[in-house]
Design an enzyme around this catalytic site. Structure first.
Site, PDB file in Angstrom:
ATOM      1  N   THR A   1       0.815  -1.218   0.000  1.00  0.00           N
ATOM      2  CA  THR A   1       0.000   0.000   0.000  1.00  0.00           C
ATOM      3  C   THR A   1       0.849   1.270   0.000  1.00  0.00           C
ATOM      4  O   THR A   1       1.975   1.266   0.521  1.00  0.00           O
ATOM      5  CB  THR A   1      -0.903  -0.006   1.264  1.00  0.00           C
ATOM      6  OG1 THR A   1      -1.404   1.299   1.493  1.00  0.00           O
ATOM      7  CG2 THR A   1      -0.124  -0.403   2.509  1.00  0.00           C
ATOM      8  N   ASP A   2       0.279   2.361  -0.509  1.00  0.00           N
ATOM      9  CA  ASP A   2       0.985   3.650  -0.467  1.00  0.00           C
ATOM     10  C   ASP A   2       1.093   4.182   0.962  1.00  0.00           C
ATOM     11  O   ASP A   2       1.850   5.113   1.228  1.00  0.00           O
ATOM     12  CB  ASP A   2       0.292   4.687  -1.377  1.00  0.00           C
ATOM     13  CG  ASP A   2      -1.125   5.047  -0.953  1.00  0.00           C
ATOM     14  OD1 ASP A   2      -1.670   4.413  -0.020  1.00  0.00           O
ATOM     15  OD2 ASP A   2      -1.702   5.979  -1.569  1.00  0.00           O
ATOM     16  N   GLU A   3       0.335   3.575   1.898  1.00  0.00           N
ATOM     17  CA  GLU A   3       0.357   4.087   3.279  1.00  0.00           C
ATOM     18  C   GLU A   3       1.713   3.877   3.936  1.00  0.00           C
ATOM     19  O   GLU A   3       2.008   4.508   4.945  1.00  0.00           O
ATOM     20  CB  GLU A   3      -0.751   3.434   4.103  1.00  0.00           C
ATOM     21  CG  GLU A   3      -2.096   3.700   3.483  1.00  0.00           C
ATOM     22  CD  GLU A   3      -3.286   3.391   4.362  1.00  0.00           C
ATOM     23  OE1 GLU A   3      -3.143   3.366   5.595  1.00  0.00           O
ATOM     24  OE2 GLU A   3      -4.368   3.184   3.797  1.00  0.00           O
TER      25      GLU A   3
ATOM     26  N   TYR B   1      -1.475  -0.571  11.196  1.00  0.00           N
ATOM     27  CA  TYR B   1      -1.696  -1.221   9.894  1.00  0.00           C
ATOM     28  C   TYR B   1      -0.537  -0.934   8.940  1.00  0.00           C
ATOM     29  O   TYR B   1       0.077  -1.851   8.390  1.00  0.00           O
ATOM     30  CB  TYR B   1      -3.024  -0.744   9.274  1.00  0.00           C
ATOM     31  CG  TYR B   1      -3.112  -1.055   7.792  1.00  0.00           C
ATOM     32  CD1 TYR B   1      -3.210  -2.371   7.341  1.00  0.00           C
ATOM     33  CD2 TYR B   1      -3.074  -0.033   6.832  1.00  0.00           C
ATOM     34  CE1 TYR B   1      -3.268  -2.665   5.983  1.00  0.00           C
ATOM     35  CE2 TYR B   1      -3.133  -0.316   5.466  1.00  0.00           C
ATOM     36  CZ  TYR B   1      -3.230  -1.637   5.048  1.00  0.00           C
ATOM     37  OH  TYR B   1      -3.271  -1.927   3.709  1.00  0.00           O
TER      38      TYR B   1
ATOM     39  N   LYS C   1       2.409  -3.360   7.430  1.00  0.00           N
ATOM     40  CA  LYS C   1       2.602  -3.552   5.979  1.00  0.00           C
ATOM     41  C   LYS C   1       4.051  -3.208   5.598  1.00  0.00           C
ATOM     42  O   LYS C   1       4.669  -3.902   4.819  1.00  0.00           O
ATOM     43  CB  LYS C   1       1.624  -2.693   5.171  1.00  0.00           C
ATOM     44  CG  LYS C   1       0.174  -3.131   5.217  1.00  0.00           C
ATOM     45  CD  LYS C   1      -0.094  -4.516   4.671  1.00  0.00           C
ATOM     46  CE  LYS C   1       0.023  -4.619   3.165  1.00  0.00           C
ATOM     47  NZ  LYS C   1      -0.492  -5.949   2.675  1.00  0.00           N
TER      48      LYS C   1
END
Ligand code: NAD
Ligand code: TYD
Length: 340
Positions: A124-126, A149, A153
């Site tokens: 994810t870009d997060e 989260y 990741k």
């Protein structure tokens, strides 16, 4: 070609499995624990196919994962399985670290003892954290995650990369922006707001609603993952963005317009702790190397998604029964009280 898909009963994984069933003659093994987010109804159309097999199991279960690799001998794995929701990771981080970090580790270990040709790790870009405008993360940006989260990741991304560097496992990592589309569990912004708007319920906007996300239609994401699987270079990271940045409030207003509801349904509630203000990323690398482009513009995708939720009220009712109510009360009860 036999492909092992983890988390194939979830939102994006099931869209990917449906796409492969439609567009290829590959054999697909879907390995999923069926947590609250996993739903075999998402795959009803292909359950009977002789090219498809479902195996229920936990990616942290070392024995099961090892025997699955030995019996199925997949050519490639696309790893979606994760605890995927930031708010849940704040309420209860333990399963998030367990599945996202330990589960990924278990899969990497089994894969390095097999003859797998591709290990696509879906991220994810997060992991890049919040970026000031006009910055856009490229794949070289430092990892700066904020929530349990995104930190979990980022941890799994680093582990996956280490298996390429150390063991020459053919790992490829994708980092996508916020997805939306049919079959998304109504805990994330877009499906939650659509479901509430349809039911004339308040739309809970965190803080001032000016946080920015880049929206990617789920089928565009799945095509991007397939491009990486088939044409990406081993050991590389590929961003997959929708090229459509919008503040949350704008998204919510459009949902209200398209569902024919008034802005009086907007309810400002207590902000998310550690809330990332803005995500943004560049997908130039994937576009240049594979020719992939996002094809569904936000207006079309949002209208299509709303239509799907309107036509699938029984799906929404079923996933909102039971556990969802407890979660909703836990996440939103305290927020609304704090504001009143
Ligand atoms: P989801 O929550 O809808 O689905 C997750 C799936 O994983 C479910 O079917 C669940 O049953 C399964 N699962 C969870 N824990 C498991 C375990 N221990 N063992 C086996 N299966 C397990 O998630 P999603 O939105 O489809 O996201 C899929 C992947 O894409 C995740 O890795 C997520 O980090 C990533 N991603 C999501 C988005 C997004 O906007 N949703 C954006 C970028 C990346
Ligand atoms: P979300 O869909 O949870 O994705 P992420 O946090 O992983 O980007 O949330 C998207 C944005 O919407 C984020 O800024 C938080 C905000 N949001 C709300 O304002 N209200 C809500 O009820 C939810 C679920 C999210």
């Amino acid at each position: 070609m036999k492909i092992l898909v983890t988390g194939g009963a979830g939102f994006i994984g099931s869209a990917f499995v449906r796409m492969l069933a439609r567009e290829t003659d590959w054999h697909i093994v879907n390995f999923d624990a069926l947590t609250y987010a996993g739903n075999l109804e998402n795959l009803a159309g292909i359950a009977e196919s002789d090219r498809y097999r479902f195996v229920r199991g936990d990616i942290c279960d070392q024995e099961l994962v090892t025997s699955l690799f030995a019996s199925e001998r997949p050519d490639a794995i696309v790893h979606f399985a994760a605890e995927s929701h930031v708010d849940r990771s704040i309420l209860s981080p333990e399963p998030v670290v367990r599945t996202n970090v330990n589960g990924t580790f278990t899969l990497l270990e089994a894969a390095r003892r097999s003859a797998i040709a591709r290990f696509v790790h879906v991220s994810t870009d997060e992991v890049y954290g919040s970026l000031e405008s006009p910055l856009e993360a490229t794949e070289e940006f430092p990892l700066n995650p904020s929530s349990p989260y995104s930190a979990a990741k980022a941890g799994s991304d680093l582990l996956a990369r280490s298996y390429f560097i150390t063991f020459k496992l053919p790992v490829l990592i994708t980092r996508a922006s916020n997805n939306y589309g049919p079959y998304q569990f109504p805990e994330k912004l877009i499906p939650l707001m659509i479901a509430n708007a349809i039911d004339h319920k308040p739309l809970p906007v965190y803080g001032d609603g000016m946080q920015v996300r880049d929206w990617l239609y789920v089928d565009d994401h799945c095509r991007g993952i397939r491009s990486v699987l088939e044409h990406g270079r081993e050991g590389q990271i590929y961003n997959i963005g929708g090229n459509r940045s919008l503040p949350n409030l704008e998204v919510v207003r459009r949902i209200l317009e398209l569902t024919g509801r008034g802005r009086d349904l907007i309810s400002y509630v207590t902000d998310r702790p550690g809330h990332d203000r803005r995500y943004a990323l560049s997908s130039e690398k994937l576009m240049n190397e594979t020719g992939w482009r996002p094809e569904v513009d936000f207006e079309t995708g949002l209208a299509r998604t709303i239509e799907w939720y309107r036509s699938n009220a029984s799906w929404v009712d079923r996933v909102r029964s039971g556990e969802y109510r407890t979660y909703y009360e836990l996440n939103y009860g305290a927020r609304a009280e704090a504001m009143s």
